[in-house]
Design an enzyme around this catalytic site. Sequence first.
Site, PDB file in Angstrom:
ATOM      1  CB  SER A  49      -0.957  -0.043   1.208  1.00  0.00           C
ATOM      2  OG  SER A  49      -1.928   0.961   1.103  1.00  0.00           O
ATOM      3  CG  ASP A  93      -7.542  -3.550  -3.168  1.00  0.00           C
ATOM      4  OD1 ASP A  93      -8.279  -2.575  -3.411  1.00  0.00           O
ATOM      5  OD2 ASP A  93      -6.321  -3.441  -2.911  1.00  0.00           O
ATOM      6  CG  HIS A 150      -5.880  -2.011   0.437  1.00  0.00           C
ATOM      7  ND1 HIS A 150      -5.292  -1.981  -0.815  1.00  0.00           N
ATOM      8  CD2 HIS A 150      -5.138  -1.187   1.231  1.00  0.00           C
ATOM      9  CE1 HIS A 150      -4.244  -1.168  -0.794  1.00  0.00           C
ATOM     10  NE2 HIS A 150      -4.127  -0.686   0.440  1.00  0.00           N
TER      11      HIS A 150
END
Length: 343
Positions: free
Chosen positions: A243, A294, A321
């Site tokens: 991320s 996601d 995610h």
Amino acid sequence: MQTKLISIPMTSPLLRHMTPFRQRLPGSNQSYRSKPRKMFDTKPQLMMGMTTEAGTPCVHPQRPAPASLKPKVLHLDEMNFLRNRLVVLGLVLLATLLLYLLLPSIRQGSMEPSLEAQRMGLLATSPPALSAINVSIRTGQLPGDPPLFFREALPIDGAGRQILPRLQVVLLHGQAFTSQTWEELGTMALLATNGYQALAMDLPGYGKSPDSDALKTDQSRVDLLSRFMESLGVRAAVLLSPSMSGHYSIPFLVKNSAQLRGFIPIAPVGTRSYSPEQYQNIQTPTLIVFGALDTNLGAQSHKNLLQLPNHYVLKLEGARHACYKDKPLEFHQGLIEFLNKLK
């Protein structure tokens, strides 16, 4: 043959019932012949509302039964039959609807790994179990601007003795997490018991690493990762980056890919900032990890990183995610299998 005549007196009751007789109308010379009475009626005089011995309704012979009476019984039978059919059909439809609604939940709760990952040969035949050996995780802080807090797990063998690392794995983290995430998830202990050195850092502004205004460019973030690795004696590391940490790892990959033995992006940011030609010049073995649920950053980074020529894909079904937290078992399987393939 002789015919015998029998005389019947006119006063005989039988004759009164069988022969008509004339009666004079009152106040008139005319007379009319009355209808003969029948002694026996061949049709039984049944009253409405009564039933025969067979149980069928009785109707007066001079009053025909309504046309709807007898068919009405058959109509009720047909209605009962149709009602039963509709009830069964409704139950079948209800069961089908429940299966349709529950199927996503069943699939989400399934522990089966991604078919795509199986085709790529990334998952071990048996999941790597966390060792019962206690793994010591030490912490430290590197000086500089900014100071960097980190955790380290050294590789050990089956007896718990420290050994030389097969590879060195640097773990970054997402915006909502810190280096402690990898310790709590068991990733650092798993790496250590499989012969890998694990180094997890708190990025500036997260955990125990203070923020810094000096990290506003890609080059400054690349230099920070280089300083961290050099200070801890890390050479040819495997960089794991989920991320938000893509702000650090993607520029480092593009500029210093030769310093990496492997790259494990987990739905990172910043993948749209580079051209297909820049990606195609990178030969670093890469394991692209993302959660099937996601559909935003995971799907976007997956599409862009597919341009890397030497890549594998680990798609975690039913994961969001932060897919490594939703499906840690499958994530750890793919991670260890990918590391075992690196030379």
